[in-house]
Enzyme design. Structure first.
Site, PDB file in Angstrom:
ATOM      1  N   GLU A  46       8.982   8.900 -29.925  1.00 63.46           N
ATOM      2  CA  GLU A  46      10.304   8.667 -30.546  1.00 63.46           C
ATOM      3  C   GLU A  46      10.315   7.309 -31.260  1.00 63.46           C
ATOM      4  O   GLU A  46      11.351   6.663 -31.369  1.00 63.46           O
ATOM      5  CB  GLU A  46      11.428   8.751 -29.511  1.00 63.46           C
ATOM      6  CG  GLU A  46      11.639  10.127 -28.921  1.00 63.46           C
ATOM      7  CD  GLU A  46      12.249  11.125 -29.888  1.00 63.46           C
ATOM      8  OE1 GLU A  46      12.808  10.699 -30.902  1.00 63.46           O
ATOM      9  OE2 GLU A  46      12.128  12.339 -29.622  1.00 63.46           O
ATOM     10  N   GLY A  86       0.830  -1.205   0.000  1.00 57.91           N
ATOM     11  CA  GLY A  86       0.000   0.000   0.000  1.00 57.91           C
ATOM     12  C   GLY A  86       0.864   1.254   0.000  1.00 57.91           C
ATOM     13  O   GLY A  86       0.510   2.258  -0.623  1.00 57.91           O
TER      14      GLY A  86
HETATM   15  C1  LIG Z   1       3.265  12.721 -25.552  1.00 57.79           C
HETATM   16  C2  LIG Z   1       3.717  12.594 -26.974  1.00 57.79           C
HETATM   17  C3  LIG Z   1       4.716  13.437 -27.460  1.00 57.79           C
HETATM   18  C4  LIG Z   1       5.149  13.347 -28.779  1.00 57.79           C
HETATM   19  N1  LIG Z   1       6.111  14.204 -29.222  1.00 57.79           N
HETATM   20  C5  LIG Z   1       6.454  14.198 -30.525  1.00 57.79           C
HETATM   21  C6  LIG Z   1       7.377  15.169 -31.041  1.00 57.79           C
HETATM   22  O1  LIG Z   1       7.897  15.994 -30.308  1.00 57.79           O
HETATM   23  N2  LIG Z   1       7.680  15.131 -32.357  1.00 57.79           N
HETATM   24  C7  LIG Z   1       7.134  14.199 -33.194  1.00 57.79           C
HETATM   25  O2  LIG Z   1       7.422  14.216 -34.386  1.00 57.79           O
HETATM   26  N3  LIG Z   1       6.255  13.282 -32.734  1.00 57.79           N
HETATM   27  C8  LIG Z   1       5.907  13.265 -31.425  1.00 57.79           C
HETATM   28  N4  LIG Z   1       5.004  12.334 -30.963  1.00 57.79           N
HETATM   29  C9  LIG Z   1       4.438  11.361 -31.908  1.00 57.79           C
HETATM   30  C10 LIG Z   1       4.987   9.966 -31.686  1.00 57.79           C
HETATM   31  O3  LIG Z   1       6.271   9.839 -32.240  1.00 57.79           O
HETATM   32  C11 LIG Z   1       3.985   8.963 -32.288  1.00 57.79           C
HETATM   33  O4  LIG Z   1       2.844   8.980 -31.463  1.00 57.79           O
HETATM   34  C12 LIG Z   1       4.564   7.572 -32.362  1.00 57.79           C
HETATM   35  O5  LIG Z   1       5.598   7.499 -33.296  1.00 57.79           O
HETATM   36  C13 LIG Z   1       3.492   6.530 -32.724  1.00 57.79           C
HETATM   37  O6  LIG Z   1       2.782   6.899 -33.849  1.00 57.79           O
HETATM   38  P1  LIG Z   1       1.190   6.966 -33.787  1.00 57.79           P
HETATM   39  O7  LIG Z   1       0.767   7.692 -32.569  1.00 57.79           O
HETATM   40  O8  LIG Z   1       0.750   7.482 -35.095  1.00 57.79           O
HETATM   41  O9  LIG Z   1       0.752   5.447 -33.589  1.00 57.79           O
HETATM   42  P2  LIG Z   1       0.353   4.418 -34.722  1.00 57.79           P
HETATM   43  O10 LIG Z   1       1.427   4.404 -35.768  1.00 57.79           O
HETATM   44  O11 LIG Z   1      -1.034   4.645 -35.136  1.00 57.79           O
HETATM   45  O12 LIG Z   1       0.460   3.057 -33.896  1.00 57.79           O
HETATM   46  C14 LIG Z   1      -0.603   2.532 -33.094  1.00 57.79           C
HETATM   47  C15 LIG Z   1      -0.313   1.068 -32.776  1.00 57.79           C
HETATM   48  O13 LIG Z   1      -0.278   0.326 -33.989  1.00 57.79           O
HETATM   49  C16 LIG Z   1       0.904  -0.421 -34.095  1.00 57.79           C
HETATM   50  N5  LIG Z   1       1.423  -0.365 -35.475  1.00 57.79           N
HETATM   51  C17 LIG Z   1       1.620   0.734 -36.254  1.00 57.79           C
HETATM   52  N6  LIG Z   1       2.154   0.385 -37.423  1.00 57.79           N
HETATM   53  C18 LIG Z   1       2.314  -0.961 -37.399  1.00 57.79           C
HETATM   54  C19 LIG Z   1       2.836  -1.910 -38.316  1.00 57.79           C
HETATM   55  N7  LIG Z   1       3.338  -1.562 -39.502  1.00 57.79           N
HETATM   56  N8  LIG Z   1       2.855  -3.211 -37.938  1.00 57.79           N
HETATM   57  C20 LIG Z   1       2.371  -3.602 -36.740  1.00 57.79           C
HETATM   58  N9  LIG Z   1       1.875  -2.726 -35.833  1.00 57.79           N
HETATM   59  C21 LIG Z   1       1.842  -1.429 -36.165  1.00 57.79           C
HETATM   60  C22 LIG Z   1       1.900   0.261 -33.175  1.00 57.79           C
HETATM   61  O14 LIG Z   1       2.790  -0.735 -32.637  1.00 57.79           O
HETATM   62  C23 LIG Z   1       1.022   0.859 -32.085  1.00 57.79           C
HETATM   63  O15 LIG Z   1       0.860  -0.050 -31.027  1.00 57.79           O
HETATM   64  C24 LIG Z   1       4.568  12.395 -29.635  1.00 57.79           C
HETATM   65  C25 LIG Z   1       3.587  11.523 -29.146  1.00 57.79           C
HETATM   66  C26 LIG Z   1       3.148  11.631 -27.845  1.00 57.79           C
HETATM   67  C27 LIG Z   1       2.071  10.696 -27.358  1.00 57.79           C
END
Ligand SMILES: Cc1cc2nc3c(=O)[nH]c(=O)nc-3n(C[C@H](O)[C@H](O)[C@H](O)COP(=O)(O)OP(=O)(O)OC[C@H]3O[C@@H](n4cnc5c(N)ncnc54)[C@H](O)[C@@H]3O)c2cc1C
Length: 486
Positions: free
Chosen positions: A223, A200
């Site tokens: 990233e 806890g």
């Molecule tokens: C708090 C926060 C800060 C951020 N800051 C920045 C920033 O400063 N600059 C910047 O450029 N970006 C930034 N981002 C963006 C971040 O890099 C992306 O959110 C991340 O790369 C994931 O991409 P997405 O959100 O589009 O997820 P998606 O690509 O939609 O992925 C969703 C899920 O699907 C799965 N998936 C996706 N493609 C595949 C595939 N080909 N095969 C199997 N599974 C797959 C992934 O594993 C994941 O679990 C930020 C995000 C957050 C949440």
């Protein structure tokens, strides 16, 4: 792709003309960082605002770049972003260290349940289950930490220019893509286990497990999503494999892997195993073999190279297929690909840990750290025991010795657990968790002193079970106490 500098806001904080944006609102954690969307409408950016190390625009509008190939230029630009992934890897390792320092410190002070004495309760850390929960994660954190140190050296080599070839940059990218998923997943798992292992108290915000976990949660996503990054590593492994064996038939190679004959895939740290781990007959000797550094290395590297060779064989026809069929074939093996990349990253961590051992001068320290490295290696093998058994890499006899040997290692490491977390070098100002300040020890000492005073004065509370047992003894006819009471 180019980076450029552009003013967003007026001195009063409003958006400049043509710039707009919305805030993402409250997130699941890391709310100290402001996230949102920006959009630009007709915003002119002076050519001098281009971040022009890899590409420039002359006053007459001509574009130039010191990197001739557009593909290489693109990847060089992308490569500059690798620092973010390297930093995340370091931050995740630091979070695991903080959590383990707090949880192990508390667990060496907190007493719970009388297992071996009526007078004093057991320290949590002496329970085998507690050791199983915390020490393998401590071992994995050390492995991730050694790997991170090497990653920093690689980063320094590339960004200082001392080792900045295309291959160095690609290696840095691949290593960062391999380590960041492992260390961020480890941090989330470790924070949760440390939270539970401190009961806890661990749930109180003042002890920071819950807030650190909330802040670290997104590290698995930003990233580069962890699964997507591992897929990048897998593609690199397949690419290296294809280069290494470009003149050989993939079918033959897959059979090679199955029969464990082979050779070295040096660039990605892949190793082939040339010999089967032979059984000696006795269980003791089986356990000794598992303790051996070379055996551990063979088992870990054999799994990686076998998985990669098998996948290369399965995917060998993809190049001559239509885009659609090639994508479907790739997708049929995507999970195995990502598993192979993960196994590869774990092997690299094990190798970094083993290289780190060589630098330890003090024999006692080296011994304890070797046990910790063994614990890391054997827990990896235990996690994938099904693969080792199914693929005939371990006999059932040897596999059976693994659990007992890990338990023996835990008991050996237990007395050093506090030293092992203190070696991370964090002071109270870094840990900032009330349960790791020694307050629990003070509370336990005070309670024990009180119990001693009560016993000495004859006024200590008698346990109800003891009382009932005494009464039953008195009532029993024919017993000494029964006759006396009669
Ligand atoms: C708090 C926060 C800060 C951020 N800051 C920045 C920033 O400063 N600059 C910047 O450029 N970006 C930034 N981002 C963006 C971040 O890099 C992306 O959110 C991340 O790369 C994931 O991409 P997405 O959100 O589009 O997820 P998606 O690509 O939609 O992925 C969703 C899920 O699907 C799965 N998936 C996706 N493609 C595949 C595939 N080909 N095969 C199997 N599974 C797959 C992934 O594993 C994941 O679990 C930020 C995000 C957050 C949440």
């Amino acid at each position: 792709m180019h980076g450029f500098y552009v003013e967003l806001r007026t001195p009063e904080g409003g958006f400049l003309p043509g710039v707009g944006g919305e805030d993402d609102g409250l997130k699941g954690g890391l709310n100290g960082i402001d996230n949102g969307r920006l959009h630009f409408t007709g915003v002119r950016v002076p050519r001098t605002n281009l971040l022009n190390r890899y590409g420039d625009v002359a006053p007459n509008g001509d574009y130039s770049s010191p990197i001739a190939s557009p593909g290489r230029r693109f990847f060089t630009m992308l490569g500059t972003l690798v620092q973010g992934r390297v930093s995340l890897d370091g931050a995740a390792v630091a979070a695991s260290k903080l959590a383990l320092t707090a949880a192990i410190t508390y667990s060496t002070q907190r007493r719970q349940f009388n297992a071996s004495s009526d007078l004093s309760e057991e320290v949590l850390m002496d329970y085998q289950r507690h050791q199983r929960r915390l020490l393998p994660r401590l071992a994995a954190t050390y492995a991730a930490s050694f790997a991170h140190e090497e990653l920093l050296e690689k980063l320094d080599g590339v960004f200082s220019g001392s080792h900045d070839t295309d291959e160095d940059r690609q290696d840095l990218e691949t290593l960062a893509a391999a380590y960041k998923p492992l260390s961020t997943w480890l941090a989330l798992d470790t924070l949760q286990e440390c939270r539970e292992a401190t009961g806890g108290a661990g749930f109180l915000a003042e002890n920071r497990f819950t807030s650190l976990r909330a802040d670290l949660d997104v590290y698995a996503t930003f990233e580069g999503d962890n699964n997507v990054l591992l897929q990048l590593v897998a593609k690199r492994l397949l690419g290296d494999y294809a280069k290494e064996f470009k003149d050989m038939d993939f079918g033959v190679l897959a059979r090679y892997a199955a029969t464990q004959a082979g050779r070295t895939l040096h660039r990605s740290g892949l190793r082939r195993v040339a010999q089967t781990v032979a059984d000696s007959g006795s269980e003791k000797k089986s356990a000794i073999a598992l303790r051996d550094e070379h055996t551990q290395h063979e088992l870990l590297s054999d799994r990686v190279s076998s998985m990669v060779a098998e996948l290369a064989g399965e995917l060998r026809g993809a190049k001559s297929m239509s885009k659609e069929k090639a994508a479907a074939l790739f997708n049929e093996h995507q999970n195995d690909l990502i598993e192979a990349a993960r196994a590869h990253a774990e092997l690299l961590q094990w190798e970094a840990f083993t290289r780190g051992l060589k630098d330890l001068k003090d024999p006692g320290t080296r011994q304890v750290m070797t046990w910790v490295r063994d614990l890391f290696g054997l827990c990896l093998i235990e996690k994938n025991l099904a693969w080792y058994l199914m693929n005939g890499r371990l006999s059932t006899q040897r596999a059976r010795t693994l659990n007992a040997y890990i338990n023996r290692l835990l008991a050996k490491i237990r007395p050093h657990s506090l030293d092992l977390v203190e070696a991370f070098g964090y002071g109270p100002e870094h840990i900032r968790a009330a349960i790791a300040t020694g307050a629990e020890q003070e509370r336990q000492d005070e309670a024990a002193a009180y119990a001693r005073r009560m016993r000495a004065s004859g006024t200590s509370v008698i346990d109800e079970k003891t009382l009932l047992a005494r009464q039953a003894e008195i009532r029993k006819p024919g017993t000494a106490s029964g006759r006396k009471s009669a």
